[in-house]
Write a protein that holds these residues in place. Structure first.
Motif, PDB file in Angstrom:
ATOM      1  N   TYR A  79       0.867  -1.185   0.000  1.00 36.82           N
ATOM      2  CA  TYR A  79       0.000   0.000   0.000  1.00 36.82           C
ATOM      3  C   TYR A  79       0.902   1.232   0.000  1.00 36.82           C
ATOM      4  CZ  TYR A  79      -3.136   3.642   1.625  1.00 36.82           C
ATOM      5  OH  TYR A  79      -3.843   4.805   1.735  1.00 36.82           O
ATOM      6  N   PHE A  80       0.659   2.158  -0.959  1.00 35.55           N
ATOM      7  CA  PHE A  80       1.527   3.331  -1.074  1.00 35.55           C
ATOM      8  C   PHE A  80       0.985   4.538  -0.309  1.00 35.55           C
ATOM      9  CE2 PHE A  80       2.852   0.939  -4.826  1.00 35.55           C
ATOM     10  CZ  PHE A  80       4.224   1.084  -4.747  1.00 35.55           C
ATOM     11  N   PHE A  81       1.876   5.169   0.451  1.00 31.90           N
ATOM     12  CA  PHE A  81       1.550   6.446   1.100  1.00 31.90           C
ATOM     13  C   PHE A  81       2.146   7.611   0.320  1.00 31.90           C
ATOM     14  CE2 PHE A  81       1.417   3.361   4.536  1.00 31.90           C
ATOM     15  CZ  PHE A  81       0.306   3.743   5.249  1.00 31.90           C
ATOM     16  N   GLN A  82       3.346   7.376  -0.163  1.00 34.23           N
ATOM     17  CA  GLN A  82       4.096   8.420  -0.853  1.00 34.23           C
ATOM     18  C   GLN A  82       4.564   7.874  -2.185  1.00 34.23           C
ATOM     19  OE1 GLN A  82       4.994  11.521  -0.147  1.00 34.23           O
ATOM     20  NE2 GLN A  82       4.740  11.817   2.060  1.00 34.23           N
ATOM     21  N   PRO A  83       4.700   8.672  -3.229  1.00 31.09           N
ATOM     22  CA  PRO A  83       4.402  10.101  -3.346  1.00 31.09           C
ATOM     23  C   PRO A  83       2.907  10.394  -3.117  1.00 31.09           C
ATOM     24  CG  PRO A  83       4.928   9.123  -5.492  1.00 31.09           C
ATOM     25  CD  PRO A  83       5.226   8.108  -4.464  1.00 31.09           C
ATOM     26  N   ALA A  84       2.643  11.626  -2.733  1.00 32.96           N
ATOM     27  CA  ALA A  84       1.304  11.999  -2.276  1.00 32.96           C
ATOM     28  C   ALA A  84       0.221  11.683  -3.300  1.00 32.96           C
ATOM     29  CB  ALA A  84       1.283  13.478  -1.920  1.00 32.96           C
ATOM     30  N   ASP A  85       0.514  11.892  -4.566  1.00 34.10           N
ATOM     31  CA  ASP A  85      -0.562  11.716  -5.543  1.00 34.10           C
ATOM     32  C   ASP A  85      -0.877  10.251  -5.834  1.00 34.10           C
ATOM     33  OD1 ASP A  85       1.781  11.458  -6.883  1.00 34.10           O
ATOM     34  OD2 ASP A  85       1.472  13.143  -8.237  1.00 34.10           O
ATOM     35  N   VAL A  86      -0.100   9.339  -5.254  1.00 32.73           N
ATOM     36  CA  VAL A  86      -0.480   7.929  -5.461  1.00 32.73           C
ATOM     37  C   VAL A  86      -1.020   7.310  -4.178  1.00 32.73           C
ATOM     38  CG1 VAL A  86       1.178   7.629  -7.317  1.00 32.73           C
ATOM     39  CG2 VAL A  86       1.808   6.940  -5.008  1.00 32.73           C
ATOM     40  N   LYS A  87      -1.297   8.148  -3.188  1.00 28.96           N
ATOM     41  CA  LYS A  87      -1.843   7.638  -1.928  1.00 28.96           C
ATOM     42  C   LYS A  87      -3.070   6.780  -2.247  1.00 28.96           C
ATOM     43  CE  LYS A  87      -2.953   9.286   2.733  1.00 28.96           C
ATOM     44  NZ  LYS A  87      -3.721   8.112   3.043  1.00 28.96           N
ATOM     45  N   ASP A  88      -3.163   5.660  -1.552  1.00 26.14           N
ATOM     46  CA  ASP A  88      -4.233   4.684  -1.745  1.00 26.14           C
ATOM     47  C   ASP A  88      -3.991   3.729  -2.908  1.00 26.14           C
ATOM     48  OD1 ASP A  88      -5.589   5.725   0.388  1.00 26.14           O
ATOM     49  OD2 ASP A  88      -6.922   6.984  -0.827  1.00 26.14           O
ATOM     50  N   MET A  89      -2.910   3.940  -3.614  1.00 27.67           N
ATOM     51  CA  MET A  89      -2.604   2.974  -4.663  1.00 27.67           C
ATOM     52  C   MET A  89      -2.139   1.695  -3.982  1.00 27.67           C
ATOM     53  SD  MET A  89      -0.095   3.500  -7.915  1.00 27.67           S
ATOM     54  CE  MET A  89      -0.925   4.390  -9.177  1.00 27.67           C
ATOM     55  N   THR A  90      -2.573   0.570  -4.495  1.00 27.85           N
ATOM     56  CA  THR A  90      -2.137  -0.699  -3.920  1.00 27.85           C
ATOM     57  C   THR A  90      -1.632  -1.621  -5.013  1.00 27.85           C
ATOM     58  OG1 THR A  90      -4.422  -1.416  -4.011  1.00 27.85           O
ATOM     59  CG2 THR A  90      -3.594  -0.744  -1.850  1.00 27.85           C
ATOM     60  N   PHE A  91      -0.821  -2.587  -4.558  1.00 27.65           N
ATOM     61  CA  PHE A  91      -0.092  -3.422  -5.497  1.00 27.65           C
ATOM     62  C   PHE A  91      -0.004  -4.803  -4.877  1.00 27.65           C
ATOM     63  CE2 PHE A  91       4.341  -4.470  -7.118  1.00 27.65           C
ATOM     64  CZ  PHE A  91       3.923  -4.728  -8.410  1.00 27.65           C
ATOM     65  N   MET A  92      -0.312  -5.807  -5.659  1.00 31.42           N
ATOM     66  CA  MET A  92      -0.336  -7.157  -5.098  1.00 31.42           C
ATOM     67  C   MET A  92       0.439  -8.104  -5.998  1.00 31.42           C
ATOM     68  SD  MET A  92      -3.725  -9.145  -3.883  1.00 31.42           S
ATOM     69  CE  MET A  92      -4.445  -9.416  -5.494  1.00 31.42           C
ATOM     70  N   VAL A  93       1.201  -9.004  -5.365  1.00 35.80           N
ATOM     71  CA  VAL A  93       2.010  -9.947  -6.133  1.00 35.80           C
ATOM     72  C   VAL A  93       1.755 -11.363  -5.618  1.00 35.80           C
ATOM     73  CG1 VAL A  93       4.346 -10.581  -6.848  1.00 35.80           C
ATOM     74  CG2 VAL A  93       3.832  -8.192  -6.345  1.00 35.80           C
ATOM     75  N   TYR A  94       1.480 -12.273  -6.520  1.00 42.20           N
ATOM     76  CA  TYR A  94       1.507 -13.696  -6.193  1.00 42.20           C
ATOM     77  C   TYR A  94       2.808 -14.210  -6.770  1.00 42.20           C
ATOM     78  CZ  TYR A  94      -3.537 -13.922  -5.034  1.00 42.20           C
ATOM     79  OH  TYR A  94      -4.764 -13.744  -4.483  1.00 42.20           O
ATOM     80  N   LYS A  95       3.684 -14.586  -5.881  1.00 43.23           N
ATOM     81  CA  LYS A  95       5.003 -14.999  -6.346  1.00 43.23           C
ATOM     82  C   LYS A  95       5.076 -16.516  -6.385  1.00 43.23           C
ATOM     83  CE  LYS A  95       9.750 -14.764  -4.745  1.00 43.23           C
ATOM     84  NZ  LYS A  95      10.350 -15.157  -6.010  1.00 43.23           N
ATOM     85  N   TYR A  96       5.463 -17.018  -7.552  1.00 43.01           N
ATOM     86  CA  TYR A  96       5.630 -18.470  -7.690  1.00 43.01           C
ATOM     87  C   TYR A  96       7.062 -18.753  -8.088  1.00 43.01           C
ATOM     88  CZ  TYR A  96       0.775 -17.402  -8.942  1.00 43.01           C
ATOM     89  OH  TYR A  96      -0.482 -16.888  -8.982  1.00 43.01           O
ATOM     90  N   PRO A  97       7.641 -19.815  -7.495  1.00 42.15           N
ATOM     91  CA  PRO A  97       8.964 -20.174  -8.003  1.00 42.15           C
ATOM     92  C   PRO A  97       8.810 -20.728  -9.418  1.00 42.15           C
ATOM     93  CG  PRO A  97       8.234 -21.743  -6.337  1.00 42.15           C
ATOM     94  CD  PRO A  97       7.186 -20.700  -6.428  1.00 42.15           C
ATOM     95  N   VAL A  98       9.825 -20.573 -10.217  1.00 44.22           N
ATOM     96  CA  VAL A  98       9.892 -21.060 -11.594  1.00 44.22           C
ATOM     97  C   VAL A  98       9.021 -20.249 -12.564  1.00 44.22           C
ATOM     98  CG1 VAL A  98       9.866 -23.039 -13.148  1.00 44.22           C
ATOM     99  CG2 VAL A  98      10.455 -23.369 -10.731  1.00 44.22           C
ATOM    100  N   LYS A  99       7.688 -20.205 -12.383  1.00 44.44           N
ATOM    101  CA  LYS A  99       6.898 -19.493 -13.400  1.00 44.44           C
ATOM    102  C   LYS A  99       6.740 -17.997 -13.057  1.00 44.44           C
ATOM    103  CE  LYS A  99       2.104 -19.832 -11.954  1.00 44.44           C
ATOM    104  NZ  LYS A  99       0.734 -20.063 -12.330  1.00 44.44           N
ATOM    105  N   ASP A 100       6.269 -17.233 -14.062  1.00 42.77           N
ATOM    106  CA  ASP A 100       6.132 -15.787 -13.878  1.00 42.77           C
ATOM    107  C   ASP A 100       5.137 -15.434 -12.784  1.00 42.77           C
ATOM    108  OD1 ASP A 100       7.966 -15.202 -15.770  1.00 42.77           O
ATOM    109  OD2 ASP A 100       6.533 -14.733 -17.369  1.00 42.77           O
ATOM    110  N   ASP A 101       5.445 -14.392 -12.068  1.00 47.71           N
ATOM    111  CA  ASP A 101       4.563 -13.936 -10.988  1.00 47.71           C
ATOM    112  C   ASP A 101       3.309 -13.282 -11.567  1.00 47.71           C
ATOM    113  OD1 ASP A 101       6.790 -14.659  -9.609  1.00 47.71           O
ATOM    114  OD2 ASP A 101       7.368 -12.619  -9.045  1.00 47.71           O
ATOM    115  N   ASP A 102       2.252 -13.245 -10.750  1.00 45.02           N
ATOM    116  CA  ASP A 102       1.053 -12.477 -11.108  1.00 45.02           C
ATOM    117  C   ASP A 102       1.075 -11.186 -10.307  1.00 45.02           C
ATOM    118  OD1 ASP A 102      -0.180 -14.175 -12.935  1.00 45.02           O
ATOM    119  OD2 ASP A 102      -0.895 -15.466 -11.295  1.00 45.02           O
ATOM    120  N   ARG A 103       0.681 -10.080 -10.981  1.00 46.11           N
ATOM    121  CA  ARG A 103       0.687  -8.795 -10.288  1.00 46.11           C
ATOM    122  C   ARG A 103      -0.575  -8.028 -10.626  1.00 46.11           C
ATOM    123  NH1 ARG A 103       6.021  -8.289 -12.503  1.00 46.11           N
ATOM    124  NH2 ARG A 103       7.543  -8.823 -10.924  1.00 46.11           N
TER     125      ARG A 103
END
Lengths: 262, 786
Positions: A79-103
């Motif tokens: 969850y981003f606080f800074q920079p101010a204009d991206v406050k509330d932006m969120t980012f999620m990653v499912y990380k798997y070994p070997v295959k590409d992650d989902d984001r």
């Protein structure tokens, strides 16, 4: 007398019989650095500092939950606080070994969740000197590892491991890691480019004990060629706080629960 | 008088003088290994100049590289095929391994950041991570490539036949070495593709290499030509050798001094050896007179001293005028011009010092019988050259009005020509039209957005203002307005990224190819982009606090006018659409413009100073303002004629020409000084003896009227010192004619200019001075003043 001799031999044994291979060291290091505890939370401050000393700030809460063994699946919520204009932006990653992650990324200004794909092996993470892979960890099987030497770095006894990527999928041709023998945390990493020149240096600047887990709470990645560096500080680090699986969903991406992000 | 004693001392101790000159030369020569070249056009202006300080600031603010090499790859059958693409990948990989290349910011197909949407997934990644293997992948790649407006005209031409790899260099990297390495890399690739290596550092460093070639090969050739010419004129090897020695010594002294003081060799100072060699020919007047005197006196030592007495004053003053002409350059703003002026002023003084010591010393070594043999030819009556010169000047002396009238007509034509002069410095055009660099530049300018890069920096008053839709739309408006200019090939800015993200986030819907409505959206889009783009992608177009934005302008021409048009268009747009933002030009294209204007103003200033200084010297030399004016006219006439020609043939008035315009005054005035000084001497000698001098007595017997004495003296001057003038001009011209074959156009320009000017001003002096003197004699000789 003979008994003492046996004791002495046994004391010497681990160094002889149980000597670790380079892969073992890297595996232990991955577990200590990226997978301790069941879950983890920290308030992460990032300072992106240009050669001229100009700064960009990134501030976020990072939540992480492990699924399975170290080196296995992992889920991340940012969850981003800074920079101010991206406050509330969120980012999620499912990380798997070997295959590409989902984001997934939630863009609050247009109230939209988007899956995003990035070239995580070379792309910079939010404009910092870390690549996505350097933040989330690289699969150990992607490189061949060898112990170059063992030496003291400051007061710490270290293994020096050379990791050479099997495919030319990253910007470096090889990496040297100084792994602390005591806790298996990386103390320093040196990245050498395709010309064999040192171009990036990672240092773990502060290690604190959090709930019994040694944790790197201050780290720096410096690009020697561009003069740019990124300083990262972990505040309010905590382990085993009981993050629910449901957090890692589109619903909470749009509306992150206060208790987790504060 | 001190200088006479120097001549006498030299005649008495010739060996000592020669030894001293050589010792000094060796001392200066020890500095030669320290020689460095500097061909960076930036250093034309001091590091403290406003434009450089500003450009450095812009480079820092936006993390821009000073130097960029561009490799063009062209395939007539189209770039997008697996074979060509894999070559592009290989070449890019290899280039990134070259030392001195800023690999992290190399932009080409495999590395440039692309933003796309595939099946609801937003992707920010390099355009070509893997080479497309089949038709489907090729088709997808083609779509990626041509759909992104950021790529069009930057890394792909409209017709799909040309791509480019942009290769920034680390500070201090040698552009030529890297360019050579790149050429080796592309040479290994077989196939239909053609490769072009262009960019500022390539041009600059190639120029440096050519410059050394010019100094190393052309200067000695110029020397040889002069040597042969002198020998043919005087038929005496030792004289020719001594003249060359004087030239060599002064070259060694002054180049040694410049190098020793730590000045790098620039384009202008690389020409100094040829200049000094040519200026050394001024001592021709000494030899010329010596031959005449020796024939009259038959006593070598006395002839030497008498010669120096007769020509000493004009030689001293011509040296002074020439040195002053060079010294004026030291008041200019352009550094290489200053250094050049300093070196040559020193060299000229050295030459003159040698004229009064080294040459008399050498003359004592020449065997008498040799001089006798050679000097037999030096008879005004017999010599064909002298006869021709006499005829030329009698044209002026006998038909002064007609001569002046013809001159006036020429003058009017020349003035018309000068109005057509265009001031312009185009550094790419310093290379010949068919040179590799010019061809590469031409091909890339045809296919892509343009090789000359300028910036327009938008400056707002508050942080984060650039993220407002207002600022974004304004910048977009300026971009569209600038793109209407024919010289502008492409513009890019942060707005292009924001619009691209907007569209891609909305499933590639063209409706969203616009600036978003709110500041929050823009801020988040930019962040989204920066989440996985290269740091430089954003750094290059906005500053850290989002107070400033950088608009990249690719120009299709290196002419200074291109950036002038851009600045004017920005101002027009601002007038029509008021904004709190400020817009300032920057970049190499802007530097070229500033530099170009500096050249113009410097030239004007230098020319005026040179005119005043030369006039003062003339007035002092002749101890008369009137004579100074008369001496001045053929000089100005010559220069006007040359500028007329420059205007008519449409040659850009660039730095070399403007420097020459200042120098030419100091050099061409020599002839007038020699002519008038010797003419007045002759007139006095004639007056004192009451009759014409010894030789002319035979031809013009009987008492002479003032008028006929005047004419007689004029014709004598044209024939005897006039021969020296012609010899001087021919030698000068022959030395510079070598430059006509140089591989770089500035040298050709300088060569042609000097050859033209020397020949023209010699003829002008010999034709117009007699005409003017005859016409103005009433005014000039008022009150018996001679």
């Amino acid at each position: 007398m003979a008994w003492y001799l046996i004791v002495l031999l046994v004391m010497l044994l681990p160094f002889e019989v149980f000597a670790l291979s380079a892969e073992d060291v890297m595996k232990k290091s991955q577990a200590a650095f990226l997978y301790p505890g069941k879950d983890f939370k920290a308030r992460v401050g990032m300072k992106l500092i240009s050669k001229e000393g100009k700064e960009r700030i990134r501030e976020m809460t990072m939540l992480r939950k492990n699924y399975g063994e170290p080196g296995g699946d992992q889920k991340l919520f940012i969850y981003f606080f800074q920079p101010a204009d991206v406050k509330d932006m969120t980012f999620m990653v499912y990380k798997y070994p070997v295959k590409d992650d989902d984001r997934w990324l939630f863009v609050p200004a247009i109230n939209m969740v988007r899956r995003i794909a990035a070239q995580d092996k070379t792309s910079s993470f939010v404009g910092s000197d870390f690549t996505y892979e350097e933040v989330s960890g690289r699969d150990i099987v992607d490189d061949t590892h060898s112990i170059v030497k063992e030496e003291k770095l400051g007061a710490k006894d270290c293994y020096v491991i050379k990791s050479t990527p099997k495919a030319a999928d990253v910007d470096y041709s090889y990496k040297l890691s100084w792994i602390d023998k005591a806790n298996f945390l990386p103390v320093k990493e040196e990245y050498y480019d395709r010309r064999g020149e040192l171009y990036k240096v990672f240092t773990a600047d502060e290690v604190k004990d959090v709930k019994g887990f040694p944790t790197v709470t201050k780290r720096t990645m410096k690009n020697l060629q561009s003069g740019h560096r990124t300083e990262v500080t972990y505040l309010k680090s905590d382990y085993n706080i009981g993050i629910e699986d449901s957090l890692f969903s589109e619903r909470f991406l749009r509306l992150p629960p206060k208790k987790w992000i504060e | 008088m001190k200088r006479f004693s120097l001549v006498e001392f030299s005649v008495r101790h010739p060996k000592l003088i020669v030894a001293l000159a050589v010792i000094f030369a060796i001392a200066f020569m020890t500095q030669f290994p320290k020689m460095k070249t500097d061909t960076n056009p930036k250093n034309m202006l001091p590091a403290t100049s406003d434009v450089r300080v500003w450009n450095d600031e812009v480079d820092k603010t936006f993390a821009l590289y000073e130097d960029m090499i561009v490799v063009g790859i062209k395939n007539e059958r189209g770039i997008v095929n697996a074979n060509t693409l894999s070559k592009i990948k290989n070449i890019t990989d290899e280039i990134m391994k070259i030392k001195g290349v800023a690999s992290r910011d190399v932009n080409g197909f495999p590395t440039i950041t692309n933003v796309t949407a595939e099946k609801g997934t937003l992707r920010v990644a390099p355009l070509m991570t893997d080479i497309p293997k089949n038709e489907v992948e090729l088709k997808a790649f083609k779509k990626d490539l041509f759909d992104n407006p950021l790529f069009l005209n930057r890394i792909i031409s409209k017709d799909g036949k040309t791509t480019a790899i942009y290769i920034p260099l680390e500070k201090g990297a040698n552009g030529k070495e890297i360019a050579d390495r790149i050429r080796e890399i592309v040479k290994k690739e077989k196939g239909d593709e053609k490769y072009y290596v262009a960019g500022d550092p390539v041009a600059r460093d190639t120029f440096g290499a050519e410059m050394f070639k010019l100094m190393g090969i052309f200067s000695p050739i110029a020397g040889m030509i002069m040597f042969i010419a002198i020998y043919l004129m005087f038929r005496n090897l030792s004289l020719a050798i001594s003249m060359m020695m004087v030239a060599m010594i002064s070259i060694i002294w002054s180049m040694g001094l410049l190098i020793g003081l730590g000045f790098p060799i620039h384009i202008m100072s690389s020409m100094s050896p040829v200049f000094l060699m040519a200026i050394a020919t001024d001592s021709i007047h000494i030899f010329n007179e010596f031959y005449f005197r020796y024939k009259e006196r038959k006593d070598k030592k006395a002839a030497i001293i008498e010669t120096m007495l007769a020509v000493g004053r004009p030689v001293r003053y011509t040296a002074l005028a020439t040195a002053a002409g060079f010294a004026v350059l030291m008041f200019m703003h352009i550094i290489p011009v200053k250094v050049f002026g300093f070196g040559l002023a020193f060299g000229t003084v050295a030459l003159r010092l040698l004229s009064f010591s080294f040459i008399p010393a050498i003359l004592t070594f020449v065997k008498e019988e040799k001089i006798e043999k050679a000097s037999e030819r030096e008879d005004i009556g017999l010599s064909r050259t002298a006869q021709l010169l006499k005829n030329l000047s009698s044209l002026g002396a006998h038909k002064p009005k007609a001569t002046v009238f013809v001159g006036l007509i020429l003058l009017v034509v020349a003035v018309i020509g000068t109005t057509k002069i265009v001031v312009n410095n185009n550094m790419v055009e310093w290379f010949k039209k068919n040179s590799e660099i010019r061809i590469a530049d031409r091909v890339m300018n045809q296919a892509l957005g343009g090789t000359s890069l300028g910036y327009v920096v938008a400056i707002s008053r508050e942080d984060d203002f650039i993220k407002t839709p207002e600022a974004m739309r304004y910048i977009e408006g300026i971009q569209r307005h600038l793109e209407k200019l024919p010289v502008v090939g492409k513009t890019s800015s942060v707005v292009d990224y924001v619009k691209r993200i907007n569209r891609v986030l909305h499933n590639d819907d063209p409706k969203y190819d616009v600036v978003p409505e709110t500041k929050e959206m823009i801020g988040q889009y930019i962040f989204l982009f920066s989440m996985s783009a290269k740091p430089s992608d954003l750094d290059n177009v906005v500053d850290y606090p989002f107070k400033k934005a950088n608009i990249w302008i690719q120009l299709k021409t290196w002419d200074a006018q291109g950036m002038r048009d851009v600045i004017k268009a920005v101002e027009e747009y601002k007038m029509a659409n008021p904004t709190p933002m400020e817009f300032k030009p920057a970049g190499i294209a802007y530097f070229n413009l500033v530099w170009n204007d500096a050249v113009l103003w410097d030239m004007l200033r230098g020319f005026i100073i040179a005119m005043i200084v030369v006039f003062v010297i003339l007035a002092f030399n002749f101890r008369s303002i009137k004579w100074a004016i008369v001496g001045y006219i053929p000089l100005l006439f010559t220069i006007l004629l040359i500028y007329g020609v420059v205007g008519f043939i449409g040659k850009d008035f660039d730095m070399p020409i403007s420097v020459l315009s200042c120098l030419s005054l100091g050099m061409a005035v020599d002839f007038a000084i020699h002519f008038i000084s010797r003419f007045k001497q002759r007139l006095v000698e004639g007056q004192e003896s009451g009759v014409g001098s010894q030789e002319s007595q035979i031809k013009y017997p009987g008492p002479l009227t003032i008028d006929s004495r005047l004419t007689d003296s004029l014709l004598w001057t044209a024939a005897r010192p006039g021969k020296g003038i012609m010899r001087n001009a021919v030698l000068f011209a022959s030395a510079f004619s070598v430059m006509l074959f140089a591989p770089l156009t500035p040298y050709i320009t300088v060569g042609a200019f000097i050859v033209g000017m020397m020949m023209l001003s010699a003829i002008m002096t010999i034709v117009y001075l007699p005409a003017l003197i005859t016409l103005l004699k009433g005014w000039l000789f008022k009150g018996g003043d001679v």
